[in-house]
Design an enzyme around this catalytic site. Structure first.
Site, PDB file in Angstrom:
ATOM      1  N   CYS A  69      19.269  -3.599   2.967  1.00 34.39           N
ATOM      2  CA  CYS A  69      18.954  -3.159   1.609  1.00 34.39           C
ATOM      3  C   CYS A  69      19.655  -1.838   1.273  1.00 34.39           C
ATOM      4  CB  CYS A  69      17.434  -3.018   1.451  1.00 34.39           C
ATOM      5  SG  CYS A  69      16.950  -2.596  -0.233  1.00 34.39           S
ATOM      6  N   CYS A  73      14.205   3.969   0.692  1.00 30.36           N
ATOM      7  CA  CYS A  73      12.751   4.141   0.874  1.00 30.36           C
ATOM      8  C   CYS A  73      12.480   4.645   2.309  1.00 30.36           C
ATOM      9  CB  CYS A  73      12.036   2.824   0.601  1.00 30.36           C
ATOM     10  SG  CYS A  73      12.553   2.047  -0.963  1.00 30.36           S
ATOM     11  N   CYS A  76      10.964   2.412   5.151  1.00 34.77           N
ATOM     12  CA  CYS A  76      11.316   0.992   5.272  1.00 34.77           C
ATOM     13  C   CYS A  76      12.367   0.688   6.339  1.00 34.77           C
ATOM     14  CB  CYS A  76      11.795   0.464   3.918  1.00 34.77           C
ATOM     15  SG  CYS A  76      12.042  -1.331   3.997  1.00 34.77           S
ATOM     16  N   CYS A 113       3.264 -15.281   0.196  1.00 36.41           N
ATOM     17  CA  CYS A 113       4.022 -14.188  -0.438  1.00 36.41           C
ATOM     18  C   CYS A 113       5.421 -14.110   0.166  1.00 36.41           C
ATOM     19  CB  CYS A 113       3.342 -12.844  -0.197  1.00 36.41           C
ATOM     20  SG  CYS A 113       1.595 -12.834  -0.557  1.00 36.41           S
ATOM     21  N   CYS A 144       3.350 -15.746  -4.556  1.00 40.72           N
ATOM     22  CA  CYS A 144       3.637 -14.346  -4.884  1.00 40.72           C
ATOM     23  C   CYS A 144       5.042 -14.058  -4.381  1.00 40.72           C
ATOM     24  CB  CYS A 144       2.630 -13.430  -4.178  1.00 40.72           C
ATOM     25  SG  CYS A 144       2.915 -11.677  -4.487  1.00 40.72           S
ATOM     26  N   CYS A 204       0.468  -7.635  -8.740  1.00 41.09           N
ATOM     27  CA  CYS A 204       0.037  -7.179  -7.415  1.00 41.09           C
ATOM     28  C   CYS A 204       0.737  -5.840  -7.196  1.00 41.09           C
ATOM     29  CB  CYS A 204       0.458  -8.195  -6.359  1.00 41.09           C
ATOM     30  SG  CYS A 204       0.163  -7.628  -4.666  1.00 41.09           S
ATOM     31  N   ARG A 276      -6.430  -5.424  -1.015  1.00 42.02           N
ATOM     32  CA  ARG A 276      -5.944  -5.988   0.253  1.00 42.02           C
ATOM     33  C   ARG A 276      -5.737  -4.920   1.315  1.00 42.02           C
ATOM     34  NH1 ARG A 276      -1.433  -8.636  -1.200  1.00 42.02           N
ATOM     35  NH2 ARG A 276      -2.829 -10.213  -2.013  1.00 42.02           N
TER      36      ARG A 276
HETATM   37  N1  SAM Z   1      12.542  -4.730  -1.761  1.00 36.28           N
HETATM   38  C1  SAM Z   1      11.433  -4.959  -2.586  1.00 36.28           C
HETATM   39  C2  SAM Z   1      10.777  -3.672  -3.070  1.00 36.28           C
HETATM   40  O1  SAM Z   1      10.954  -2.645  -2.454  1.00 36.28           O
HETATM   41  O2  SAM Z   1      10.078  -3.732  -4.093  1.00 36.28           O
HETATM   42  C3  SAM Z   1      10.375  -5.836  -1.943  1.00 36.28           C
HETATM   43  C4  SAM Z   1      10.083  -5.695  -0.468  1.00 36.28           C
HETATM   44  S1  SAM Z   1       9.388  -4.133   0.051  1.00 36.28           S
HETATM   45  C5  SAM Z   1       9.525  -4.256   1.795  1.00 36.28           C
HETATM   46  C6  SAM Z   1       7.665  -4.284  -0.387  1.00 36.28           C
HETATM   47  C7  SAM Z   1       6.756  -3.160  -0.045  1.00 36.28           C
HETATM   48  O3  SAM Z   1       6.473  -3.143   1.345  1.00 36.28           O
HETATM   49  C8  SAM Z   1       7.200  -1.753  -0.323  1.00 36.28           C
HETATM   50  O4  SAM Z   1       7.102  -1.395  -1.660  1.00 36.28           O
HETATM   51  C9  SAM Z   1       6.226  -0.944   0.511  1.00 36.28           C
HETATM   52  O5  SAM Z   1       5.086  -0.624  -0.248  1.00 36.28           O
HETATM   53  C10 SAM Z   1       5.861  -1.907   1.643  1.00 36.28           C
HETATM   54  N2  SAM Z   1       6.375  -1.410   2.931  1.00 36.28           N
HETATM   55  C11 SAM Z   1       7.661  -1.417   3.343  1.00 36.28           C
HETATM   56  N3  SAM Z   1       7.787  -0.857   4.563  1.00 36.28           N
HETATM   57  C12 SAM Z   1       6.546  -0.488   4.944  1.00 36.28           C
HETATM   58  C13 SAM Z   1       6.022   0.164   6.095  1.00 36.28           C
HETATM   59  N4  SAM Z   1       6.814   0.557   7.085  1.00 36.28           N
HETATM   60  N5  SAM Z   1       4.697   0.381   6.159  1.00 36.28           N
HETATM   61  C14 SAM Z   1       3.878   0.003   5.138  1.00 36.28           C
HETATM   62  N6  SAM Z   1       4.319  -0.617   4.029  1.00 36.28           N
HETATM   63  C15 SAM Z   1       5.635  -0.843   3.914  1.00 36.28           C
HETATM   64 FE1  SF4 Z   2      14.776  -2.026   0.122  1.00 35.50          FE
HETATM   65 FE2  SF4 Z   2      12.773  -1.612   1.803  1.00 35.50          FE
HETATM   66 FE3  SF4 Z   2      12.984  -0.098  -0.380  1.00 35.50          FE
HETATM   67 FE4  SF4 Z   2      12.295  -2.716  -0.621  1.00 35.50          FE
HETATM   68  S1  SF4 Z   2      11.107  -1.114   0.377  1.00 35.50           S
HETATM   69  S2  SF4 Z   2      13.811  -1.575  -1.839  1.00 35.50           S
HETATM   70  S3  SF4 Z   2      13.490  -3.572   1.086  1.00 35.50           S
HETATM   71  S4  SF4 Z   2      14.453  -0.186   1.342  1.00 35.50           S
END
Ligand code: SAM
Ligand code: SF4
Ligand code: DTB
Length: 341
Positions: A69, A73, A76, A113, A144, A204, A276
């Site tokens: 990606c 974030c 992530c 989901c 979802c 959600c 959740r």
């Molecule tokens: N890429 C898309 C986005 O960011 O909207 C969808 C997938 S993203 C992985 C969905 C959500 O997973 C993120 O917004 C975050 O809230 C959650 N998430 C990701 N990594 C995480 C982590 N290490 N611990 C807890 N929640 C996490």
């Molecule tokens: Fe990309 Fe992870 Fe951020 Fe979703 S949460 S936009 S997968 S870096």
């Protein structure tokens, strides 16, 4: 009678009514500050007004497009810029997704989901996701997807495919957001949620705690969610899963009882939402999860994997629910009906 002279009156200025927030941040902080037993008592009372307290929704996750990606974030493992060991993959073929959905249904999941590691979906990707949504829904599962930011018309396309929920988390309070993510703005997230709502898809949206935010900032996140009109139907509360290589790896974990408080405050401020208990359950232990259910959590991610990290084994979750005398949504003979939101 003499005629009244014509006097031009200036048109009254357009008045935009100022609508006060239903939940000001200080009222939410006051909930956090209640004695623990008082807070849980209030949360349980609110919970019982709208839900059967012994029933929990089971949502199974599948990563349909993993890793690589472009975003930054800080939590992530799927961001290409962090060295986390996650290997970037192409979007899964439809039959692989359907096989996973059939297995989830056989295991008793209510909702399926599908998550993609995208900043936003390209139109050609959306065609594939639309197909997945149609076919998963045809299996009798709620659907979802979480695909990142949506552009003009994309939410409508998903709705037309039969999508029930779109997951897009606000993640944290506006004032802490910039410490975690720089490649998109808080307003971008609100815009996407507006598009989802506008297309008639259920929302959600929740966030992550344990990222080093303050209690005030946790209250700020809940205020953003609870003051939406209407508030989200589903509210995932994630406890940060720390992954080596991400900037947030090594953050002081949140006190487990503060996590329980966060769930209780979400329940009180969003009485009819499915709250959740999301990522982080594997690190949590049974007693803390049980407290979260008392605090009003009534949904979990179910299945041994979240997107790239682990989740409790299905057998362990079944044993936990059994031990607590809880049942999956839709399986109880005597379940009190949910009150529609
Ligand atoms: N890429 C898309 C986005 O960011 O909207 C969808 C997938 S993203 C992985 C969905 C959500 O997973 C993120 O917004 C975050 O809230 C959650 N998430 C990701 N990594 C995480 C982590 N290490 N611990 C807890 N929640 C996490
Ligand atoms: Fe990309 Fe992870 Fe951020 Fe979703 S949460 S936009 S997968 S870096
Ligand atoms: C949500 O709020 N949590 C889920 C889901 N929505 C997409 C994701 C949790 C991801 C945890 C880290 C991982 O497994 O990669």
């Amino acid at each position: 009678m003499s005629a009244q002279p014509l006097v031009f009156q200036p048109a009254p200025a357009a008045v935009t009514p100022v609508v006060a927030d239903k939940w000001p941040v200080d009222a939410i902080v006051a909930l956090f500050e209640l004695p623990f037993t008082e807070l849980l008592y209030r949360a349980q009372q609110v919970h019982r007004e709208h839900f059967n307290p012994s029933e929990v929704e089971l949502a199974t996750l599948l990563s349909i497009k993993t890793g690589g990606c472009s975003e930054d974030c800080g939590y992530c493992p799927q961001a290409a810029r962090y060295d986390t060991g996650v290997v970037a993959e192409k979007i899964l073929p439809l039959d692989t997704v359907l096989q996973a959905a059939r297995e989830a249904k056989a295991q008793g999941a209510n909702r399926f989901c599908m998550g993609a590691a995208w900043r936003e979906p390209k139109d050609r990707d959306l065609v594939k996701v639309e197909e997945m949504v149609r076919e998963v829904k045809a299996l009798g599962l709620e659907t979802c997807v979480t695909l990142g930011m949506l552009g003009q018309g994309q939410a409508e396309r998903l709705r037309a495919a039969g999508l029930d929920y779109y997951n897009h988390n606000l993640d944290t309070a506006p004032e802490f957001y910039g410490d975690v993510i720089s490649t998109r703005e808080y307003q971008d997230r609100l815009d996407t949620l507006g598009r989802v709502r506008g297309a008639g898809i259920k929302v959600c949206s929740g966030g992550i705690v344990g990222m080093g935010e303050s209690r005030l900032q946790r209250a700020g996140l809940i205020a953003q969610l609870a003051n939406m009109d209407p508030y989200p139907e589903s509210v995932p509360v994630n406890n940060l899963v720390q992954v080596e290589g991400t900037p947030l790896y090594g953050t002081d974990p949140i006190d487990p009882l503060e996590f329980v408080r966060t769930v209780a405050v979400a329940r009180i401020t969003m009485p009819k939402a499915r709250v959740r208990l999301s990522a982080g359950r594997r690190q949590m232990g049974e007693a803390v999860q049980a407290l979260c259910f008392v605090a009003g959590a009534n949904s979990i991610f179910y299945g041994e994997k979240l997107l790239t990290t682990g989740n409790p084994e299905i057998d362990a979750d079944r044993a936990l629910l059994d031990k607590l005398g809880m049942r999956a949504r839709g399986t109880a003979v005597d379940a009190r009906c949910e009150i529609d939101s």
